[in-house]
Design an enzyme around this catalytic site. Structure first.
Site, PDB file in Angstrom:
ATOM      1  N   ASP A  94       0.728  -1.202  -0.079  1.00  0.00           N
ATOM      2  CA  ASP A  94      -0.243   0.180  -0.061  1.00  0.00           C
ATOM      3  C   ASP A  94       0.797   1.286  -0.042  1.00  0.00           C
ATOM      4  O   ASP A  94       2.028   1.211   0.245  1.00  0.00           O
ATOM      5  CB  ASP A  94      -0.877  -0.159   1.091  1.00  0.00           C
ATOM      6  CG  ASP A  94      -0.487   0.022   2.448  1.00  0.00           C
ATOM      7  OD1 ASP A  94      -0.433  -0.809   3.263  1.00  0.00           O
ATOM      8  OD2 ASP A  94       0.670   0.914   2.684  1.00  0.00           O
ATOM      9  N   HIS A 109       8.203  -5.748  -1.432  1.00  0.00           N
ATOM     10  CA  HIS A 109       7.595  -6.830  -1.934  1.00  0.00           C
ATOM     11  C   HIS A 109       6.815  -5.947  -3.100  1.00  0.00           C
ATOM     12  O   HIS A 109       5.416  -6.683  -3.522  1.00  0.00           O
ATOM     13  CB  HIS A 109       6.554  -7.337  -1.067  1.00  0.00           C
ATOM     14  CG  HIS A 109       7.207  -8.461  -0.048  1.00  0.00           C
ATOM     15  ND1 HIS A 109       6.728  -8.790   1.249  1.00  0.00           N
ATOM     16  CD2 HIS A 109       8.373  -9.078  -0.225  1.00  0.00           C
ATOM     17  CE1 HIS A 109       7.781  -9.578   1.876  1.00  0.00           C
ATOM     18  NE2 HIS A 109       8.532  -9.657   0.836  1.00  0.00           N
ATOM     19  N   LEU A 203       1.257  -6.434  17.412  1.00  0.00           N
ATOM     20  CA  LEU A 203       0.031  -6.706  18.423  1.00  0.00           C
ATOM     21  C   LEU A 203       0.283  -7.902  19.203  1.00  0.00           C
ATOM     22  O   LEU A 203      -0.054  -7.883  20.370  1.00  0.00           O
ATOM     23  CB  LEU A 203      -1.159  -7.027  17.499  1.00  0.00           C
ATOM     24  CG  LEU A 203      -2.463  -6.784  18.175  1.00  0.00           C
ATOM     25  CD1 LEU A 203      -2.879  -5.423  19.003  1.00  0.00           C
ATOM     26  CD2 LEU A 203      -3.756  -7.243  17.141  1.00  0.00           C
ATOM     27  N   ALA A 220      -0.303  -0.853  16.680  1.00  0.00           N
ATOM     28  CA  ALA A 220       0.809   0.149  16.104  1.00  0.00           C
ATOM     29  C   ALA A 220       0.740   1.414  16.670  1.00  0.00           C
ATOM     30  O   ALA A 220       1.493   2.252  16.890  1.00  0.00           O
ATOM     31  CB  ALA A 220       0.910  -0.107  14.881  1.00  0.00           C
TER      32      ALA A 220
HETATM   33  C1  BV8 Z   1      12.430 -15.641  -2.313  1.00  0.00           C
HETATM   34  C2  BV8 Z   1       3.044 -10.030  -2.312  1.00  0.00           C
HETATM   35  C3  BV8 Z   1      14.201 -16.458  -3.580  1.00  0.00           C
HETATM   36  C4  BV8 Z   1       1.904 -10.682  -2.266  1.00  0.00           C
HETATM   37  C5  BV8 Z   1       4.431 -11.430  -0.356  1.00  0.00           C
HETATM   38  C6  BV8 Z   1      10.876 -22.069   3.675  1.00  0.00           C
HETATM   39  C7  BV8 Z   1      11.746 -21.792   4.438  1.00  0.00           C
HETATM   40  C8  BV8 Z   1      11.955 -20.327   4.309  1.00  0.00           C
HETATM   41  C9  BV8 Z   1      11.851 -19.579   3.043  1.00  0.00           C
HETATM   42  C10 BV8 Z   1      10.937 -20.367   2.279  1.00  0.00           C
HETATM   43  C11 BV8 Z   1      10.493 -21.751   2.373  1.00  0.00           C
HETATM   44  N1  BV8 Z   1       9.637 -21.831   1.210  1.00  0.00           N
HETATM   45  C12 BV8 Z   1       9.703 -20.921   0.580  1.00  0.00           C
HETATM   46  C13 BV8 Z   1      10.336 -19.740   0.900  1.00  0.00           C
HETATM   47  C14 BV8 Z   1      10.720 -18.510   0.413  1.00  0.00           C
HETATM   48  C15 BV8 Z   1       9.364 -17.770   0.642  1.00  0.00           C
HETATM   49  C16 BV8 Z   1       8.946 -17.798   1.981  1.00  0.00           C
HETATM   50  O1  BV8 Z   1       9.202 -17.114   2.912  1.00  0.00           O
HETATM   51  N2  BV8 Z   1       7.725 -18.501   1.979  1.00  0.00           N
HETATM   52  C17 BV8 Z   1       7.045 -18.426   3.682  1.00  0.00           C
HETATM   53  C18 BV8 Z   1       5.863 -18.756   3.401  1.00  0.00           C
HETATM   54  C19 BV8 Z   1       7.800 -19.769   4.103  1.00  0.00           C
HETATM   55  N3  BV8 Z   1       9.806 -16.330   0.300  1.00  0.00           N
HETATM   56  C20 BV8 Z   1       9.625 -16.193  -0.949  1.00  0.00           C
HETATM   57  O2  BV8 Z   1       9.111 -16.741  -1.932  1.00  0.00           O
HETATM   58  C21 BV8 Z   1      10.450 -14.694  -1.246  1.00  0.00           C
HETATM   59  N4  BV8 Z   1      11.312 -14.886  -2.354  1.00  0.00           N
HETATM   60  O3  BV8 Z   1      12.670 -16.220  -0.958  1.00  0.00           O
HETATM   61  O4  BV8 Z   1      12.937 -15.439  -3.669  1.00  0.00           O
HETATM   62  C22 BV8 Z   1      14.822 -16.218  -4.561  1.00  0.00           C
HETATM   63  C23 BV8 Z   1      16.191 -16.570  -4.779  1.00  0.00           C
HETATM   64  C24 BV8 Z   1      16.789 -16.294  -5.813  1.00  0.00           C
HETATM   65  C25 BV8 Z   1      16.081 -16.108  -7.052  1.00  0.00           C
HETATM   66  C26 BV8 Z   1      14.688 -15.939  -7.081  1.00  0.00           C
HETATM   67  C27 BV8 Z   1      14.139 -15.832  -5.879  1.00  0.00           C
HETATM   68  C28 BV8 Z   1       9.278 -13.632  -1.730  1.00  0.00           C
HETATM   69  C29 BV8 Z   1       8.302 -13.400  -0.626  1.00  0.00           C
HETATM   70  C30 BV8 Z   1       7.370 -12.323  -1.039  1.00  0.00           C
HETATM   71  C31 BV8 Z   1       5.921 -12.862  -1.048  1.00  0.00           C
HETATM   72  N5  BV8 Z   1       5.284 -11.956  -1.500  1.00  0.00           N
HETATM   73  N6  BV8 Z   1       3.596 -10.332  -0.826  1.00  0.00           N
HETATM   74  C32 BV8 Z   1       0.929  -9.368  -1.909  1.00  0.00           C
HETATM   75  O5  BV8 Z   1       1.140  -8.809  -0.989  1.00  0.00           O
HETATM   76  O6  BV8 Z   1      -0.336  -9.614  -2.335  1.00  0.00           O
HETATM   77  S1  BV8 Z   1       4.514 -11.860   1.221  1.00  0.00           S
HETATM   78  C33 BV8 Z   1       3.036 -11.191   2.082  1.00  0.00           C
HETATM   79  O7  BV8 Z   1       3.504 -11.933   3.488  1.00  0.00           O
HETATM   80  C34 BV8 Z   1       2.974  -9.861   2.114  1.00  0.00           C
HETATM   81  O8  BV8 Z   1       3.965  -9.378   1.585  1.00  0.00           O
HETATM   82  C35 BV8 Z   1       3.310  -9.572   3.727  1.00  0.00           C
HETATM   83  O9  BV8 Z   1       3.709  -8.380   3.842  1.00  0.00           O
HETATM   84  C36 BV8 Z   1       4.080 -10.626   3.923  1.00  0.00           C
HETATM   85  C37 BV8 Z   1       4.353 -10.793   5.286  1.00  0.00           C
HETATM   86  O10 BV8 Z   1       3.051 -10.656   6.027  1.00  0.00           O
HETATM   87  P1  BV8 Z   1       2.774  -9.814   7.238  1.00  0.00           P
HETATM   88  O11 BV8 Z   1       3.291  -8.242   6.830  1.00  0.00           O
HETATM   89  O12 BV8 Z   1       3.813 -10.071   8.260  1.00  0.00           O
HETATM   90  O13 BV8 Z   1       1.398  -9.818   7.621  1.00  0.00           O
HETATM   91  P2  BV8 Z   1       0.899 -10.997   8.583  1.00  0.00           P
HETATM   92  O14 BV8 Z   1      -0.548 -10.861   8.243  1.00  0.00           O
HETATM   93  O15 BV8 Z   1       1.533 -12.208   8.231  1.00  0.00           O
HETATM   94  O16 BV8 Z   1       1.041 -10.485   9.692  1.00  0.00           O
HETATM   95  C38 BV8 Z   1       0.287  -9.206  10.352  1.00  0.00           C
HETATM   96  C39 BV8 Z   1       1.161  -9.153  11.628  1.00  0.00           C
HETATM   97  O17 BV8 Z   1       0.617  -7.797  12.097  1.00  0.00           O
HETATM   98  C40 BV8 Z   1       0.742 -10.115  13.006  1.00  0.00           C
HETATM   99  O18 BV8 Z   1       1.938 -10.399  13.451  1.00  0.00           O
HETATM  100  C41 BV8 Z   1      -0.131  -9.367  13.618  1.00  0.00           C
HETATM  101  O19 BV8 Z   1       0.096  -9.569  15.034  1.00  0.00           O
HETATM  102  C42 BV8 Z   1       0.436  -8.115  13.518  1.00  0.00           C
HETATM  103  N7  BV8 Z   1      -0.644  -6.944  13.666  1.00  0.00           N
HETATM  104  C43 BV8 Z   1      -2.064  -7.029  13.499  1.00  0.00           C
HETATM  105  N8  BV8 Z   1      -2.902  -5.832  13.995  1.00  0.00           N
HETATM  106  C44 BV8 Z   1      -1.890  -5.148  14.192  1.00  0.00           C
HETATM  107  C45 BV8 Z   1      -0.425  -5.706  14.081  1.00  0.00           C
HETATM  108  N9  BV8 Z   1       0.506  -5.211  14.808  1.00  0.00           N
HETATM  109  C46 BV8 Z   1       0.214  -3.849  15.320  1.00  0.00           C
HETATM  110  N10 BV8 Z   1      -0.773  -3.119  15.449  1.00  0.00           N
HETATM  111  C47 BV8 Z   1      -1.869  -3.822  14.762  1.00  0.00           C
HETATM  112  N11 BV8 Z   1      -3.067  -3.151  14.816  1.00  0.00           N
END
Ligand code: BV8
Length: 233
Positions: A94, A109, A203, A220
């Site tokens: 965003d 991202h 959170l 936040a």
């Molecule tokens: C890559 C775009 C390599 C989409 C996104 C096994 C182990 C390790 C890694 C991997 C694995 N298997 C695969 C992987 C790699 C993979 C990965 O990490 N997978 C995970 C699921 C295990 N990663 C990738 O593929 C990345 N690329 O590794 O490339 C490479 C190497 C060489 C050459 C080429 C490639 C790419 C990752 C990017 C993916 N795209 N987004 C979209 O946005 O539509 S990721 C997606 O998750 C979003 O971008 C988001 O930002 C991200 C993380 O989520 P959060 O932002 O943390 O949001 P979430 O809902 O999870 O949590 C919210 C938090 O806020 C909570 O903790 C909550 O408590 C808190 N909260 C809520 N309300 C509040 C608050 N805090 C404060 N105040 C509040 N009011």
């Protein structure tokens, strides 16, 4: 603690939650109705571009209905008033950091308001809907345009710059992220290895909470302005 002179801040969906933007993994989050594989992978896009364009068109259109919250505004103030070096990297797609007064935000991202052509790699600002038949404004290829979003399996943006900033910082702050996605979730380990102090503002405890020197839990809009005030005091 001595005053930090180089701060890296990593934000996630949690910093935009109180602005009304759904997070990904909280209950009722974005991924609940759309399995990740379907909407956030190149394979999913190839399989059903119509569905994926709709997923991003809805989120892009929703941006005009939300506004930055006190946490975004506090980080904007920090950037203007902090005398040291501040790097703001977000996993969010965003534009609320920019609308909250931050500049030079690193969107590792990608961004909802950007698109690029898979045929000619031209990038442009995209405010309206995309469809599988939208032609590229540069090479005219129909269906070439895609959301400028880093999907799973794709390389996040500006990784070299980010790794250098995390290694050089003396304070690493993670705000509103679950620590579920790499390489972003690995930054806290890198920061610690290079001697930075690490702070989590979230959170609930994130997956990496135990790694942080300090973790404060709450919304936040409460934690971030308080923390910014303490840095600027
Ligand atoms: C890559 C775009 C390599 C989409 C996104 C096994 C182990 C390790 C890694 C991997 C694995 N298997 C695969 C992987 C790699 C993979 C990965 O990490 N997978 C995970 C699921 C295990 N990663 C990738 O593929 C990345 N690329 O590794 O490339 C490479 C190497 C060489 C050459 C080429 C490639 C790419 C990752 C990017 C993916 N795209 N987004 C979209 O946005 O539509 S990721 C997606 O998750 C979003 O971008 C988001 O930002 C991200 C993380 O989520 P959060 O932002 O943390 O949001 P979430 O809902 O999870 O949590 C919210 C938090 O806020 C909570 O903790 C909550 O408590 C808190 N909260 C809520 N309300 C509040 C608050 N805090 C404060 N105040 C509040 N009011």
């Amino acid at each position: 603690m001595a005053e930090p002179d180089q701060i890296v801040i990593l934000t996630g969906a949690g910093i935009s939650a109180e602005s009304g933007i759904d997070t990904f993994r909280d209950t009722g989050g974005l991924w609940e109705n759309h399995p990740i594989e379907q909407v956030a992978t190149p394979e999913g896009f190839a399989k059903d571009p119509e569905l994926v364009h709709r997923f991003y068109n809805l989120r892009r259109a929703a941006l005009s209905k939300v506004k930055p919250n006190a946490a975004h505004l506090a980080l904007g103030r920090l950037q203007h008033e902090f005398a040291g070096k501040l790097t703001l990297v977000t996993q969010n797609v965003d534009d609320l950091h920019e609308r909250g007064g931050s500049s030079d935000v690193i969107h590792m991202h990608g961004e909802l308001l950007s698109a690029f052509c898979s045929a000619c790699d031209h990038h442009w600002q995209q405010l309206s809907d995309l469809s599988p038949s939208t032609p590229c404004p540069a090479c005219q290829t129909r269906g070439g345009p895609r959301p400028d979003i880093v999907w799973f399996g794709e390389m996040p943006y500006q990784m070299r710059r980010l790794e250098a900033a995390v290694q050089a910082c003396d304070l690493f702050v993670s705000i509103g992220t679950s620590g579920a996605v790499y390489p972003a979730a690995g930054f806290v380990h890198l920061a610690k290895t290079y001697g930075a102090r690490t702070l989590e503002l979230n959170l609930d405890p994130s997956q990496g909470s135990a790694v942080f020197d300090e973790a404060r839990h709450g919304p936040a809009t409460k934690l971030v302005p308080e923390w910014v005030a303490s840095v600027l005091a």
